[in-house]
Scaffold this motif. Sequence first.
Motif, mmCIF file in Angstrom:
data_model
loop_
_atom_site.group_PDB
_atom_site.id
_atom_site.type_symbol
_atom_site.label_atom_id
_atom_site.label_comp_id
_atom_site.label_asym_id
_atom_site.label_seq_id
_atom_site.Cartn_x
_atom_site.Cartn_y
_atom_site.Cartn_z
ATOM 1 N N VAL A 192 35.756 45.606 40.724
ATOM 2 C CA VAL A 192 36.290 44.407 41.198
ATOM 3 C C VAL A 192 35.504 43.221 40.847
ATOM 4 C CG1 VAL A 192 37.565 45.853 43.102
ATOM 5 C CG2 VAL A 192 35.165 44.838 43.588
ATOM 6 N N TYR A 193 36.312 42.329 40.714
ATOM 7 C CA TYR A 193 35.917 40.770 40.231
ATOM 8 C C TYR A 193 35.779 39.679 41.435
ATOM 9 C CZ TYR A 193 35.336 43.057 35.809
ATOM 10 O OH TYR A 193 35.068 43.946 34.792
ATOM 11 N N HIS A 194 34.662 39.034 41.527
ATOM 12 C CA HIS A 194 34.541 38.069 42.533
ATOM 13 C C HIS A 194 34.540 36.792 41.765
ATOM 14 C CE1 HIS A 194 33.942 35.821 46.132
ATOM 15 N NE2 HIS A 194 32.913 35.391 45.827
ATOM 16 N N TYR A 195 35.707 35.860 41.809
ATOM 17 C CA TYR A 195 35.779 34.603 41.076
ATOM 18 C C TYR A 195 34.880 33.590 41.972
ATOM 19 C CZ TYR A 195 38.692 36.579 37.429
ATOM 20 O OH TYR A 195 39.274 37.149 36.273
ATOM 21 N N SER A 224 37.529 37.862 49.195
ATOM 22 C CA SER A 224 38.609 38.209 48.090
ATOM 23 C C SER A 224 37.817 38.584 46.821
ATOM 24 C CB SER A 224 39.422 36.821 47.925
ATOM 25 O OG SER A 224 40.063 36.861 48.869
ATOM 26 N N PHE A 225 38.380 39.467 45.961
ATOM 27 C CA PHE A 225 38.125 39.892 44.628
ATOM 28 C C PHE A 225 39.519 40.155 44.068
ATOM 29 C CE2 PHE A 225 35.276 41.458 48.086
ATOM 30 C CZ PHE A 225 33.884 41.393 47.279
ATOM 31 N N SER A 226 39.165 40.416 42.620
ATOM 32 C CA SER A 226 40.303 40.546 42.017
ATOM 33 C C SER A 226 40.054 42.111 41.013
ATOM 34 C CB SER A 226 40.829 39.524 41.060
ATOM 35 O OG SER A 226 41.880 39.860 39.972
ATOM 36 N N PRO A 241 36.921 47.363 49.368
ATOM 37 C CA PRO A 241 37.971 46.150 49.101
ATOM 38 C C PRO A 241 39.269 47.178 49.294
ATOM 39 C CG PRO A 241 36.616 45.982 47.348
ATOM 40 C CD PRO A 241 35.974 47.390 48.059
ATOM 41 N N GLU A 258 44.714 40.819 43.438
ATOM 42 C CA GLU A 258 44.088 40.527 44.521
ATOM 43 C C GLU A 258 43.569 42.080 45.110
ATOM 44 O OE1 GLU A 258 42.579 37.780 48.477
ATOM 45 O OE2 GLU A 258 44.554 37.633 47.515
ATOM 46 N N ARG A 289 40.893 42.952 48.904
ATOM 47 C CA ARG A 289 39.901 42.140 49.855
ATOM 48 C C ARG A 289 39.330 42.879 50.869
ATOM 49 N NH1 ARG A 289 44.548 38.293 52.716
ATOM 50 N NH2 ARG A 289 44.113 37.015 50.753
#
Length: 348
Positions: free
Chosen positions: A39-42, A124-126, A191, A256, A258
């Motif tokens: 997962v990616y945290h922007y 939040s992550f993506s 998440p 997303e 989360r």
Amino acid sequence: MAILDEYLEHCRILAENGSSLSGISLLINQFDLISTSDVYHYTDINGFISIMEKKELWASHIAFMNDRSEYLHGKELFGQELKRKLAFVSGREEEFLRQVERSLEEELSDGFFTAGGRDVFSLSFSHAPDSLEMWRGYGKDSGIAIGFDHRQCASFPGMCLIRREMYEKLLAEYGGNEQQVRPKYEQGFIPWTVLYDNEKKVKLADATIELGLACFRNLCRTGRKKGLAAGSQFLLDMIFYLIPFFKHRGFAGEEECRIVEHLAEGRGDKASNIQFHERGGIVLPYIRYKMTDKYCRPLVQMPIREIVVGPGVRQNKVMESVKYFLEKNNMGYLAGKVRASDIPYIGI
């Protein structure tokens, strides 16, 4: 019967006796809600520096984010499903669902999770490592996407999250010795996948209400009053816990997932533990999580797969500065994991 089947049957029995935690476990399995990929945290540059230096992630109050409308989306969907169910029940079950409907409007439950819609915080992550939709929020400035490695996070010593103030309290109890702190309030780095597909959202809402009805029927065997009180708490706990994971399909491009926390004064979540900072001209409340390993000890290395620098007019310079920052802060092992977004800068 397989071990998983035995576990789920155990959860079903507990759920019908009012354990919302077991009810959530059943729904997690049925609808595959937990993210099992990277997962990616922007974030922006300042956010990136803070995360890496402090080993901290912030969850923002959902009511002061754009996501508040999405919270209402989930609430309305559950409300519609309750109304649909009411057309097919009568007597005690109708009384039960109408009580749940009223409490949903008031956004408050006093059950196991002490969940509600008033103090909900979202981290939040993506699933998308390089998303134009996510980069748009950073304009000419390069955003940063920190890619957390699922395998490293899930294995031992792995990574978990603990509320910063709780960690500091534990640290004080152990005389400031970070290596001696033992976990007490930590939660896994797990998440949940946000749902965008309308059909799946309706099915999940229906399954949740059906589980609530099953719990209510079972508890009514020991008395109508107990069944009504405990059954409604059980169902409301699950509804409020699930609502933040329902988003309008128009946002599906965000991909997303989360981590959500519901604060409640009754659990010791005092207002003083909520922090505030400015974002977009408003005062945004947030809570802080410290990242530790699963023994609640400092991370030897951050479980990061890659650090993606978003498109921007100074992307190359940003990349150089990020690598230099990492090398000078004892994180040189991550410098080789910094890469540029594959999306060309087009004035986003």
